[in-house]
Write an enzyme that holds these catalytic residues in place. Structure first.
Site, PDB file in Angstrom:
ATOM      1  N   ARG A 177       0.742  -1.250   0.010  1.00 46.85           N
ATOM      2  CA  ARG A 177      -0.050   0.251   0.036  1.00 46.85           C
ATOM      3  C   ARG A 177       0.530   1.273  -0.081  1.00 46.85           C
ATOM      4  NH1 ARG A 177      -2.924   0.913   4.457  1.00 46.85           N
ATOM      5  NH2 ARG A 177      -4.486   2.527   3.217  1.00 46.85           N
ATOM      6  N   LYS A 221       2.706  -6.766  12.499  1.00 48.15           N
ATOM      7  CA  LYS A 221       1.759  -7.354  11.593  1.00 48.15           C
ATOM      8  C   LYS A 221       1.733  -8.582  10.647  1.00 48.15           C
ATOM      9  CE  LYS A 221       0.772  -4.738   6.894  1.00 48.15           C
ATOM     10  NZ  LYS A 221       1.215  -3.801   6.456  1.00 48.15           N
ATOM     11  N   ARG A 246      -1.958   5.853  13.511  1.00 46.90           N
ATOM     12  CA  ARG A 246      -1.121   4.799  14.820  1.00 46.90           C
ATOM     13  C   ARG A 246      -2.071   5.316  15.719  1.00 46.90           C
ATOM     14  NH1 ARG A 246       4.057   4.478  12.482  1.00 46.90           N
ATOM     15  NH2 ARG A 246       4.530   3.445  10.736  1.00 46.90           N
TER      16      ARG A 246
HETATM   17  C1  BTN Z   1       0.709  -3.621   2.607  1.00 50.00           C
HETATM   18  O1  BTN Z   1       1.677  -2.686   2.008  1.00 50.00           O
HETATM   19  O2  BTN Z   1       0.076  -4.179   3.583  1.00 50.00           O
HETATM   20  C2  BTN Z   1       0.139  -5.083   1.255  1.00 50.00           C
HETATM   21  C3  BTN Z   1       0.576  -5.410   0.563  1.00 50.00           C
HETATM   22  C4  BTN Z   1       0.121  -6.553   0.161  1.00 50.00           C
HETATM   23  C5  BTN Z   1       0.768  -7.557  -0.755  1.00 50.00           C
HETATM   24  C6  BTN Z   1       0.807  -8.219  -1.989  1.00 50.00           C
HETATM   25  S1  BTN Z   1       1.530  -9.817  -1.732  1.00 50.00           S
HETATM   26  C7  BTN Z   1       0.583 -10.130  -3.332  1.00 50.00           C
HETATM   27  C8  BTN Z   1      -0.315  -9.213  -3.814  1.00 50.00           C
HETATM   28  N1  BTN Z   1       0.737  -8.334  -5.234  1.00 50.00           N
HETATM   29  C9  BTN Z   1       1.791  -7.802  -4.963  1.00 50.00           C
HETATM   30  O3  BTN Z   1       2.569  -7.103  -5.762  1.00 50.00           O
HETATM   31  N2  BTN Z   1       0.579  -7.064  -3.577  1.00 50.00           N
HETATM   32  C10 BTN Z   1       0.318  -8.176  -2.996  1.00 50.00           C
END
Ligand code: BTN
Length: 323
Positions: free
Chosen positions: A122, A187, A320
């Site tokens: 994100r 997390k 947060r």
């Molecule tokens: C975050 O930042 O918390 C979201 C992370 C999401 C990661 C997943 S892994 C599978 C899918 N492919 C990606 O490139 N990102 C999501």
């Protein structure tokens, strides 16, 4: 992965002689030795035991499309247009977007990778995606009813992951608004929802990208406290195929209900996992906002600021808990 067949034989962690490997694979012993070298170059640790053979030290937990599909009910399987497992991709989300460009009419596309070279997180961040360690899974979903009906979807996807983890025996799974999955204050999983837009009128294509830390024991440069299933429950073993099947089943079931009820049907379940509830909240830059009060019927976060409820929309600010 060129040495996959060899690694499949070594995956039991026992000693295998060069001769038995050569026989099983239909190779010469020199070819087996070359594959052992290649597997070592790919990062697998293989011990050579003089006069006896080879033993794999690295834990192997292969992803396999058939093993995942076998663990889904035939009802759910029939709703999946395609499920692919890739050895390596830039990003499973990017792959679903590419597939959708050729396949705009299919309902559900699913894609997993053993390793991502450009995993997306994100807020434009990178998602660390080391080979073989975690789950990198994306689902291409389709919703009817226009963009307005998608309010709260990303929160509901967090709930789906939390419920799948609980089914696997993980206790105390919490959600950090909007959709980070937390265990023991760290997390464990993240979700990136990307909207592909309205390819037909009223039909919205959504990519739900889910990253769950499974075996990972080391990671550098992460801003937040993180954990993995192996770290938080070290006495258990984890199979990514089983976990994938549970997460896929949970996401598909929850999506079907969401299409009928919207976020309203999930609000109280979401609130019960809210790790911000009753906490003093600050923005990431440290500005104190107020007390966490859960979400409204659209999935906006509510903060009690001097006795007045203020709404925060996903993407506006990052929150947060104040320590
Ligand atoms: C975050 O930042 O918390 C979201 C992370 C999401 C990661 C997943 S892994 C599978 C899918 N492919 C990606 O490139 N990102 C999501």
């Amino acid at each position: 992965m060129k040495s996959r067949a060899l690694l499949g034989l070594l995956a039991d962690g026992r000693i295998h002689s060069g001769e038995s490997l050569a026989l099983s694979l239909g190779f010469s012993r020199t070819a087996v030795w070359k594959q052992i070298r290649r597997a070592a170059d790919e990062g697998y640790s293989i011990e050579t035991i003089r006069g006896k053979g080879y033993r794999l030290i690295t834990l192997i937990d292969f992803l396999d499309a058939d093993a995942i599909l076998d663990q889904l009910s035939s009802n759910l399987r029939s709703t999946i247009s395609s499920l692919q497992v890739h050895d390596e991709l830039d990003s499973t989300n990017a792959e679903i977007i590419r597939q959708r460009a050729h396949n705009s009419r299919s309902d559900t596309l699913i894609c997993l990778a053993d390793h991502q070279t450009a995993g997306r997180g994100r807020r434009g961040r990178q998602w660390q995606s080391p080979r073989g360690e975690n789950l990198y899974l994306s689902l291409g979903l389709m919703f009817r009813g226009g963009f307005a009906m998608l309010d709260g979807l990303s929160l509901v996807l967090g709930l789906a992951v939390a419920e799948a983890l609980e089914k696997q025996g993980v206790n105390g799974v919490g959600l950090k608004w909007p959709n980070d999955v937390f265990v023991q204050g760290s997390k464990l999983a993240g979700i990136l929802v990307e909207l592909q837009g309205e390819l037909e009128e009223g039909v919205i294509h959504v990519v739900a990208g889910i990253g769950i830390n499974v075996h990972m024991s080391r990671a550098e440069g992460l801003e937040q406290a993180w954990t993995s299933l192996a770290r938080s429950m070290p006495d258990r073993s984890w199979q990514r195929n089983q976990l994938s099947a549970d997460v896929i089943a949970s996401v598909l079931e929850v999506s079907e209900k969401f299409a009928a009820t919207g976020f309203e049907g999930f609000r109280s379940q979401w609130q019960s996992r809210d790790i911000f509830s009753g906490q003093a909240l600050t923005t990431v830059d440290g500005t104190l906002l107020g007390m966490g009060c859960g979400v409204d019927d659209k999935g906006n976060y509510l903060i009690d600021v001097d006795g007045k409820l203020e709404k925060v929309r996903a993407g506006e600010i990052s929150l947060r808990a104040h320590s």
